[in-house]
Design a protein around this motif. Structure first.
Motif, PDB file in Angstrom:
ATOM      1  N   ASN A 132     -11.940 -93.659 -16.546  1.00 61.77           N
ATOM      2  CA  ASN A 132     -12.330 -93.976 -15.170  1.00 61.77           C
ATOM      3  C   ASN A 132     -12.331 -95.476 -14.894  1.00 61.77           C
ATOM      4  OD1 ASN A 132     -12.687 -91.377 -13.958  1.00 61.77           O
ATOM      5  ND2 ASN A 132     -14.405 -91.113 -15.342  1.00 61.77           N
ATOM      6  N   ARG A 160      -8.853 -96.639 -14.433  1.00 60.41           N
ATOM      7  CA  ARG A 160      -8.398 -96.375 -13.061  1.00 60.41           C
ATOM      8  C   ARG A 160      -8.950 -97.436 -12.116  1.00 60.41           C
ATOM      9  NH1 ARG A 160     -10.378 -90.808 -11.561  1.00 60.41           N
ATOM     10  NH2 ARG A 160      -9.266 -91.266  -9.652  1.00 60.41           N
ATOM     11  N   TYR A 161     -10.233 -97.742 -12.254  1.00 54.72           N
ATOM     12  CA  TYR A 161     -10.876 -98.720 -11.378  1.00 54.72           C
ATOM     13  C   TYR A 161     -10.228-100.108 -11.517  1.00 54.72           C
ATOM     14  CZ  TYR A 161     -14.445-101.923  -9.629  1.00 54.72           C
ATOM     15  OH  TYR A 161     -15.113-102.923  -8.962  1.00 54.72           O
ATOM     16  N   GLU A 172      -7.243-100.700 -12.322  1.00 53.70           N
ATOM     17  CA  GLU A 172      -5.828-100.582 -11.981  1.00 53.70           C
ATOM     18  C   GLU A 172      -4.909-100.734 -13.188  1.00 53.70           C
ATOM     19  OE1 GLU A 172      -5.375-103.404  -8.810  1.00 53.70           O
ATOM     20  OE2 GLU A 172      -6.890-102.397  -7.585  1.00 53.70           O
ATOM     21  N   ARG A 202      -3.221 -94.891 -13.401  1.00 52.59           N
ATOM     22  CA  ARG A 202      -3.373 -94.101 -12.167  1.00 52.59           C
ATOM     23  C   ARG A 202      -3.484 -92.633 -12.563  1.00 52.59           C
ATOM     24  NH1 ARG A 202      -2.220 -97.309  -7.859  1.00 52.59           N
ATOM     25  NH2 ARG A 202      -0.802 -99.021  -8.225  1.00 52.59           N
ATOM     26  N   TYR A 203      -4.228 -91.897 -11.753  1.00 52.82           N
ATOM     27  CA  TYR A 203      -4.352 -90.463 -11.986  1.00 52.82           C
ATOM     28  C   TYR A 203      -3.986 -89.737 -10.713  1.00 52.82           C
ATOM     29  CZ  TYR A 203      -5.989 -85.918 -13.342  1.00 52.82           C
ATOM     30  OH  TYR A 203      -6.042 -84.581 -13.634  1.00 52.82           O
ATOM     31  N   LEU A 240      -1.511 -88.635 -15.594  1.00 49.43           N
ATOM     32  CA  LEU A 240      -1.976 -90.000 -15.798  1.00 49.43           C
ATOM     33  C   LEU A 240      -0.750 -90.862 -16.042  1.00 49.43           C
ATOM     34  CD1 LEU A 240      -4.773 -91.444 -16.222  1.00 49.43           C
ATOM     35  CD2 LEU A 240      -4.328 -91.222 -18.655  1.00 49.43           C
ATOM     36  N   PRO A 249      -4.290 -91.810  -6.414  1.00 48.63           N
ATOM     37  CA  PRO A 249      -5.535 -92.026  -7.122  1.00 48.63           C
ATOM     38  C   PRO A 249      -6.711 -92.153  -6.167  1.00 48.63           C
ATOM     39  CG  PRO A 249      -4.261 -94.039  -7.029  1.00 48.63           C
ATOM     40  CD  PRO A 249      -3.408 -92.940  -6.428  1.00 48.63           C
TER      41      PRO A 249
END
Length: 196
Positions: A122, A125-126, A128, A131-132, A139, A180
Motif C-alpha cells: 500500500n 502505491r502511495y 507511486e 500501481r494496482y 500490480l 489505482p
C-alpha cells in the motif's frame, strides 16, 4: 503510521509507547505494527519501550507531502521485501503480477508479519512506485525518469473495455472504473494502509 508519527511529533519526538497507545485510545499491540513499520523505514527507533524520531523521522514530519513521498519512496526501495517485489515485477511477463502471483511471492519470501507486507504494498502505491488495477487485479511497476523526476509507467495494462450500452429497461452498469485508488480510497482486495 501517519497518525502515530504526527502524535509522536506532538510529544516533541520522543514518548513512551504505552502513552502513545493511550493517547490513540488503542492497546499497545494495536500500534506495534505501525511502530515496527516506521522503524523498518528508519523513521523511529524504539528502545526500552520508548519511541524516538531518528533524524530522518524529524525531517519527514517537517516535510511537505511531496517531500514525504520522496522520503518514503527512498526508504521503501531499501527494504529487502520491496526489492524482491520490484525484481519479481521486472522478471514477470509484461511486468505485471496478479493477486495470486503476489500472494505466492509473499508466501515464499522471508518477510515480516503479514501486516507489514500489506503496508509495503500500500505504501508502494502511495509513493507511486507501483500501481494496482482493481478491475484486472494486476500490480505493475512505475518507473521514474532519472533526470526529469517525472513518473513513467512501464507496460501499463490496457483500460478495460467500455461497458455495454444499457438497454432503456436495464439498470445502470455496476462496472467500476480502472486505475489505482488514491490514498484513503480503497477499492482493491489488498488491505488499506494502517493509519495508526
Amino acid at each position: 503510521m501517519q497518525g502515530l508519527l504526527v502524535l509522536l511529533n506532538s510529544h516533541k519526538g520522543s514518548e513512551d509507547v504505552a502513552l502513545l497507545a493511550d493517547d490513540l485510545d488503542l492497546e499497545i499491540d494495536e500500534i506495534l505494527p505501525s511502530l515496527d513499520f516506521a522503524s523498518a523505514l528508519g523513521l523511529v527507533k524504539v528502545h526500552d519501550g520508548r519511541a524516538t524520531f531518528t533524524d530522518l523521522g524529524k525531517r519527514y514530519v517537517a516535510a511537505t507531502i511531496r517531500e514525504r513521498k520522496a522520503i518514503l519512496r527512498e526508504q521503501l526501495l531499501r527494504t529487502t521485501l520491496f526489492k524482491t517485489l520490484l525484481r519479481a515485477l521486472d522478471n514477470a511477463p509484461e511486468h505485471q503480477l496478479t493477486d495470486e502471483q503476489l500472494t505466492h511471492l509473499f508466501s515464499v519470501t522471508p518477510a515480516p508479519a503479514d501486516e507489514s507486507v500489506q503496508n509495503i504494498v500500500n505504501w508502494g502505491r502511495y509513493t507511486e512506485l507501483i500501481r494496482y488495477d482493481a478491475v484486472q487485479h494486476l500490480l505493475t511497476p512505475v518507473r521514474r525518469a532519472p533526470s526529469a523526476g517525472r513518473t513513467l509507467t512501464v507496460n501499463r495494462p490496457p483500460p478495460p473495455a467500455a461497458p455495454p450500452e444499457s438497454h432503456p429497461t436495464s439498470g445502470p452498469s455496476n462496472r467500476k472504473a480502472s486505475g489505482p485508488s488514491g490514498p484513503g480510497e480503497h477499492t482493491s482486495p489488498l488491505p488499506a494502509m494502517a493509519s495508526a
